[in-house]
Motif scaffolding. Structure first.
Motif, PDB file in Angstrom:
ATOM      1  N   HIS A 145       0.829  -1.210   0.000  1.00  0.00           N
ATOM      2  CA  HIS A 145       0.000   0.000   0.000  1.00  0.00           C
ATOM      3  C   HIS A 145       0.860   1.256   0.000  1.00  0.00           C
ATOM      4  O   HIS A 145       0.524   2.241  -0.663  1.00  0.00           O
ATOM      5  CB  HIS A 145      -0.955   0.001   1.199  1.00  0.00           C
ATOM      6  N   ARG A 150       0.846   4.124  -2.953  1.00  0.00           N
ATOM      7  CA  ARG A 150       0.571   5.518  -2.609  1.00  0.00           C
ATOM      8  C   ARG A 150       1.715   6.434  -3.018  1.00  0.00           C
ATOM      9  O   ARG A 150       1.499   7.592  -3.320  1.00  0.00           O
ATOM     10  CB  ARG A 150       0.310   5.619  -1.107  1.00  0.00           C
ATOM     11  N   ASN A 179      -0.372  10.290   1.341  1.00  0.00           N
ATOM     12  CA  ASN A 179      -0.476  10.247   2.801  1.00  0.00           C
ATOM     13  C   ASN A 179      -0.105   8.847   3.298  1.00  0.00           C
ATOM     14  O   ASN A 179      -0.828   7.890   3.080  1.00  0.00           O
ATOM     15  CB  ASN A 179      -1.889  10.619   3.243  1.00  0.00           C
ATOM     16  N   PRO A 220      -2.556   7.569   7.160  1.00  0.00           N
ATOM     17  CA  PRO A 220      -3.970   7.940   7.127  1.00  0.00           C
ATOM     18  C   PRO A 220      -4.672   7.639   8.457  1.00  0.00           C
ATOM     19  O   PRO A 220      -4.214   6.795   9.230  1.00  0.00           O
ATOM     20  CB  PRO A 220      -4.538   7.071   6.005  1.00  0.00           C
ATOM     21  N   THR A 221      -5.757   8.340   8.707  1.00  0.00           N
ATOM     22  CA  THR A 221      -6.566   8.092   9.907  1.00  0.00           C
ATOM     23  C   THR A 221      -8.033   7.814   9.557  1.00  0.00           C
ATOM     24  O   THR A 221      -8.812   7.497  10.439  1.00  0.00           O
ATOM     25  CB  THR A 221      -6.503   9.293  10.867  1.00  0.00           C
ATOM     26  N   ASP A 222      -8.366   7.906   8.287  1.00  0.00           N
ATOM     27  CA  ASP A 222      -9.733   7.645   7.838  1.00  0.00           C
ATOM     28  C   ASP A 222     -10.010   6.144   7.936  1.00  0.00           C
ATOM     29  O   ASP A 222      -9.292   5.340   7.322  1.00  0.00           O
ATOM     30  CB  ASP A 222      -9.891   8.127   6.396  1.00  0.00           C
ATOM     31  N   THR A 252     -11.955   4.290   6.502  1.00  0.00           N
ATOM     32  CA  THR A 252     -12.285   3.644   5.232  1.00  0.00           C
ATOM     33  C   THR A 252     -11.083   3.576   4.295  1.00  0.00           C
ATOM     34  O   THR A 252     -11.174   2.950   3.236  1.00  0.00           O
ATOM     35  CB  THR A 252     -13.425   4.393   4.508  1.00  0.00           C
ATOM     36  N   ASP A 253      -9.981   4.183   4.675  1.00  0.00           N
ATOM     37  CA  ASP A 253      -8.773   4.200   3.842  1.00  0.00           C
ATOM     38  C   ASP A 253      -8.137   2.807   3.837  1.00  0.00           C
ATOM     39  O   ASP A 253      -7.866   2.224   4.888  1.00  0.00           O
ATOM     40  CB  ASP A 253      -7.796   5.242   4.395  1.00  0.00           C
ATOM     41  N   ARG A 254      -7.889   2.259   2.654  1.00  0.00           N
ATOM     42  CA  ARG A 254      -7.362   0.893   2.527  1.00  0.00           C
ATOM     43  C   ARG A 254      -5.992   0.739   3.188  1.00  0.00           C
ATOM     44  O   ARG A 254      -5.685  -0.299   3.750  1.00  0.00           O
ATOM     45  CB  ARG A 254      -7.271   0.468   1.048  1.00  0.00           C
ATOM     46  N   PHE A 276      -4.928   2.515   5.787  1.00  0.00           N
ATOM     47  CA  PHE A 276      -5.193   2.527   7.228  1.00  0.00           C
ATOM     48  C   PHE A 276      -5.676   1.156   7.684  1.00  0.00           C
ATOM     49  O   PHE A 276      -5.228   0.635   8.717  1.00  0.00           O
ATOM     50  CB  PHE A 276      -6.224   3.607   7.579  1.00  0.00           C
ATOM     51  N   THR A 312     -15.022  -0.396   6.302  1.00  0.00           N
ATOM     52  CA  THR A 312     -14.605   0.601   7.276  1.00  0.00           C
ATOM     53  C   THR A 312     -14.279  -0.077   8.599  1.00  0.00           C
ATOM     54  O   THR A 312     -14.912  -1.067   8.959  1.00  0.00           O
ATOM     55  CB  THR A 312     -15.686   1.682   7.497  1.00  0.00           C
TER      56      THR A 312
END
Length: 138
Positions: free
Chosen positions: A32, A36, A41, A44-46, A48-50, A52, A107
């Motif tokens: 990943h 990227r 980034n 990440p902190t989202d 839903t971010d793969r 993360f 998520t």
């Protein structure tokens, strides 16, 4: 107290499978990061971010797998009971189910059945291994 000086195949295979899982999850994070690139980034902190999700799947395994491995080795050395083999299988299977549940989740903000089943199996087998270690040593 007498030590069981030969480890059975089931605990060894369970330990090896958990070790493999930890490294595969780590390689997935690296994959990943490469996708990227240097400008994306990397932290990440989202939920839903793969990336993360990949980072948390690896991090969660890194939190539990080493302790489970140590407990399996200790229990296999202190006891030759069938339950040690059963607990080793449950521990390894639980870690794989949990990782699958995390990696297939849309998520991390919501739990799913695989993730929950894997977590409960991890807790149950870890506690049972700890109790077995104490009981076998006493």
């Amino acid at each position: 107290m007498e030590l069981n000086t030969s480890l059975d195949v089931v605990p060894v295979v369970s330990i090896a499978l958990m070790g493999i899982l930890l490294f595969v999850l780590g390689a997935n994070v690296t994959r990943h990061r490469a996708i990227r690139g240097a400008t994306g980034n990397q932290m990440p902190t989202d939920p839903t971010d793969r990336m993360f999700i990949a980072q948390r799947a690896h991090g969660n395994a890194a939190e539990y797998v080493p302790t489970l491995i140590v407990l399996i080795v200790v229990c296999a050395l202190l006891s030759d009971g069938w339950w040690v083999q059963a607990l080793a299988v449950v521990a390894a299977a639980s870690r794989y189910v949990h990782a699958l549940g995390m990696l297939t989740s849309k998520t991390l903000a919501a739990h799913g059945p695989l993730r929950d089943l894997g977590a409960m199996g991890t807790y149950a087998s870890g506690i049972a291994l700890g109790v077995t270690a104490i009981a076998a040593f006493a």
